[in-house]
Design an enzyme around this catalytic site. Structure first.
Site, PDB file in Angstrom:
ATOM      1  CD  GLU A 119      -3.040  -0.921   0.147  1.00  0.00           C
ATOM      2  OE1 GLU A 119      -3.185   0.198  -0.396  1.00  0.00           O
ATOM      3  OE2 GLU A 119      -3.720  -1.915  -0.180  1.00  0.00           O
TER       4      GLU A 119
ATOM      5  CB  SER B  97     -53.370 -25.688  39.748  1.00  0.00           C
ATOM      6  OG  SER B  97     -54.778 -25.792  39.732  1.00  0.00           O
TER       7      SER B  97
END
Length: 683
Positions: free
Chosen positions: A94, A365
């Site tokens: 680069e 219940s």
């Protein structure tokens, strides 16, 4: 008059002198202008920038549960945690002069400008690493001279404000490597399943070639093109002096082992739990959406991946394929810590993201243990008797209430609390709440961790007020803890991208009920899995002591229960108003619960429920409710708060009205003796 003409040489020297002066002046002016520009740029702050980082959610054992990035998977790491070979490969391809220039490579820039002028368009790239960083951080990708000038100025600013290594670190964490991977760490994990610091030379050269064309040079897309680009990178590293030609050849010949691309569905593991985590992060802890998704947070949760997988697998196996609308919820929690270990919010997350573990349903219940805990703290004992028969309850306001037992089954006799819990007798429950008052039961539910609105009416005893599975599980955890409520915890710690702790949760316990009453209730709830109990159908799948309570309405089927190590609630039903068949579909909630509990605790030894100080045990004749003698045919062991146990002996079975001889007090059995009735060898 004769005109004296100036000699050409003198005239040339005079003009040359003026030109030199002008040149020197111009150079001084330019130098001064450059100095002013540098001073100006140095004094100006760089534009604000927000670098998106990946948020990671961890399971309780440290495994990665999920990563959040919305297309920008980035995990920022320091330069020292990036393999030097990757840094060198990046510089070589680069920006070979990165260490020498001050943000702009003038030779490359001049060459690029010449090519662009010749072709009258922007063709040649000359951006340094610093310029690329400036563009990625602050600018768009438009190919215009205006953007290029801004890029150059920002590059100089970066060089003035940061060292070369700092710039390189920012760049290596910013660059795009394809497949949503931004930065070296995310790229290393995406392609090789390892950290950036562990990359080999061959892997580094392969990665460094991707940014030029992420979709073109990705080894996932075209491995041959990626290898070709790798060779270019290696040659560039040789030219830059980072490696020798021999090392380049060896690296190119080295085998590349890519990480297998995930074949999991988009839902992943524990999708409902992950949604629950997201809700807590944003609504409980006040972390905004942007920070949650892109802030690089590390969110440590309590989820047990093994338990979660077992829950999901068991549900998938048990639920019938021909009833795709039948839904389920499961919550499992460690009662000692409050940590949520598993959460299933539905049958198929792809079809419905509604988390039924947080949804509101009638518990039926399964609410009764809260009622009976209230009763045991207000004068009731396990032997308190009520007559089980069809009953019309009439109230002062003239209203009547006619509850019924399931299947219209009644004892038509007096039954004790143990029998009422075991058979889920509704008449006993309503008579109890009438005696206590509904408001007392509401208060007890609040103490146990029920936060939903509860109606203080007689039908509350039968679970008519809506609660969520998570709430009910929290209440049961308090019972399992002998009356200590523990705050449910799903997140133990949240750290920001710098490692600062934003949130830390620790176990919090609060006394919510009397420990003796809670221990007595636990013992009574074990009867649910005994012959004749509502949970007995799945008792054969359990190899350890458990306590729990079933619950059913026309539209819901529940089983909540626990061992000393784990408390779990399972709900089953339909989202729409479709009734649940209790015999077939309702049974599935019990089956899921039993199989999950046994499987989740497979690697843990069975644990017993111990009794606290203040509890006494005696043998009772169940028919008379009095202390059993040696002549009673079916004595049963009952536990009582000290001082509330019966004092009279049963005389119903004495021959010739002899003086009763009491049974000896129960000896404290050994662990294995107490386990005898539960232990069944695995098949």
């Amino acid at each position: 008059m004769e005109v004296i003409r100036e000699a050409p040489l003198l005239r040339y020297l005079r003009w040359a002198k003026k030109f030199v002066k002008l040149l020197i002046l111009s150079l001084l002016c330019c130098s001064f202008a450059i100095l002013l520009l540098i001073l100006y740029l140095r004094s100006q702050p760089l534009p604000a920038v927000s670098i998106n980082q990946t948020t990671t959610i961890y399971a309780g054992n440290g495994e990665v549960l999920d990563t959040l990035h919305r297309g920008q998977n980035r995990i920022v790491v320091p330069l020292k945690d990036i393999a030097p070979s990757l840094v060198q490969a990046t510089i070589a391809i680069e920006d070979r002069s990165f260490r020498e220039h001050y943000g702009i490579d003038w030779l490359r820039l001049a060459r690029a400008a010449y090519v662009d002028v010749i072709h009258m368009e922007k063709l040649q790239g000359a951006s340094t690493i610093t310029q690329q960083l400036a563009r990625n951080l602050y600018l768009t990708l438009d190919k215009t001279w205006e953007r290029k000038i801004k890029e150059a100025l920002l590059a100089i600013q970066l060089e003035l404000n940061y060292s070369k290594d700092e710039i390189l670190e920012m760049y290596m964490n910013q660059i795009y490597y394809g497949h949503s991977a931004y930065g070296a760490q995310a790229a290393a994990q995406t392609y090789f399943g390892k950290d950036a610091k562990d990359l080999t030379l061959a892997e580094s050269a392969l990665l460094a070639g991707i940014p030029k064309g992420p979709s073109y040079y990705s080894p996932f897309v075209d491995f041959d093109k990626a290898k070709s680009r790798q060779q270019v990178i290696l040659q560039a590293m040789v030219r830059s002096g980072y490696i020798t030609p021999e090392q380049a050849e060896q690296a190119y010949a080295a085998p590349i082992k890519l990480k297998e691309r995930s074949t999991e569905t988009a839902t992943g593991q524990a999708p409902y739990f992950r949604d629950y985590i997201a809700n807590l992060v944003k609504n409980k802890y006040g972390i905004d959406e942007e920070t949650f998704i892109h802030g690089g947070l590390k969110i440590h949760t309590t989820l047990d991946p093994v338990m979660q997988k077992k829950a999901e697998d068991i549900i998938a196996k048990v639920l019938p394929k021909d009833k795709p609308d039948l839904q389920v919820a499961l919550v499992a929690m460690d009662p000692a810590t409050g940590q949520i270990k598993a959460m299933v919010g539905g049958r198929d997350y792809r079809k419905s993201q509604f988390n039924r573990a947080l949804g509101m349903r009638q518990p039926g219940s399964s609410f009764k243990p809260i009622l009976y805990l209230t009763a045991l703290q207000n004068g009731y004992t396990p032997l308190t008797l009520m007559k089980s028969e069809p009953t019309v309850f009439t109230y002062d306001n003239g209203k009547t209430y006619i509850p019924k037992n399931f299947g219209e089954r009644y004892a038509h006799a007096y039954i004790n609390m143990r029998e009422a819990i075991k058979t889920s007798d509704n008449i006993y429950a309503v008579k109890t709440i009438d005696h206590l008052t509904p408001q007392k039961v509401v208060e007890q539910a609040r103490n146990l961790g029920i936060t939903s609105k509860l109606q203080a009416v007689p039908s509350l005893a039968l679970g008519t007020s809506l609660v969520s599975p998570l709430e009910l599980n929290t209440a049961y955890a308090a019972i399992a803890n002998k009356g200590e409520r523990v705050k449910p915890i799903a997140i133990t710690r949240i750290e920001d991208s710098q490692g600062n702790v934003l949130v830390e949760e620790k176990t919090e316990k609060t006394r919510a009920a009397d420990p003796v009453a809670s221990a007595l209730l636990i013992n009574l709830m074990q009867s649910v899995f005994e012959p004749g109990g509502t949970g007995y159908r799945v008792a054969g799948e359990l190899n350890r002591p458990v306590a729990g309570k079933t619950g059913s309405t026309d539209y819901d089927a529940w089983l909540s229960g626990f061992t000393p190590q784990l408390v779990t609630t399972v709900w089953l039903g339909y989202d729409k108003n479709q009734k649940v068949d209790d015999v077939t579909e309702g049974y599935l909630s019990k089956k899921i619960w039993a199989q999950f509990m046994e499987s989740a605790l497979k690697d843990q030894p069975p644990a017993l429920f111990d009794m606290p100080a203040g509890v006494v045990s005696v043998y009772i004749d169940p028919a008379s409710g009095k202390l059993a003698t040696e002549h009673c045919p079916n004595p049963q062991l009952f536990y009582f708060a000290k001082g509330t146990e019966p004092q009279e002996y049963c005389t119903d079975h004495l021959p010739n009205h002899e003086t009763p001889t009491p049974l000896p007090p129960p000896d404290t059995p050994s662990f294995w003796q107490r386990m005898g009735s539960w232990w069944k060898p695995s098949e």
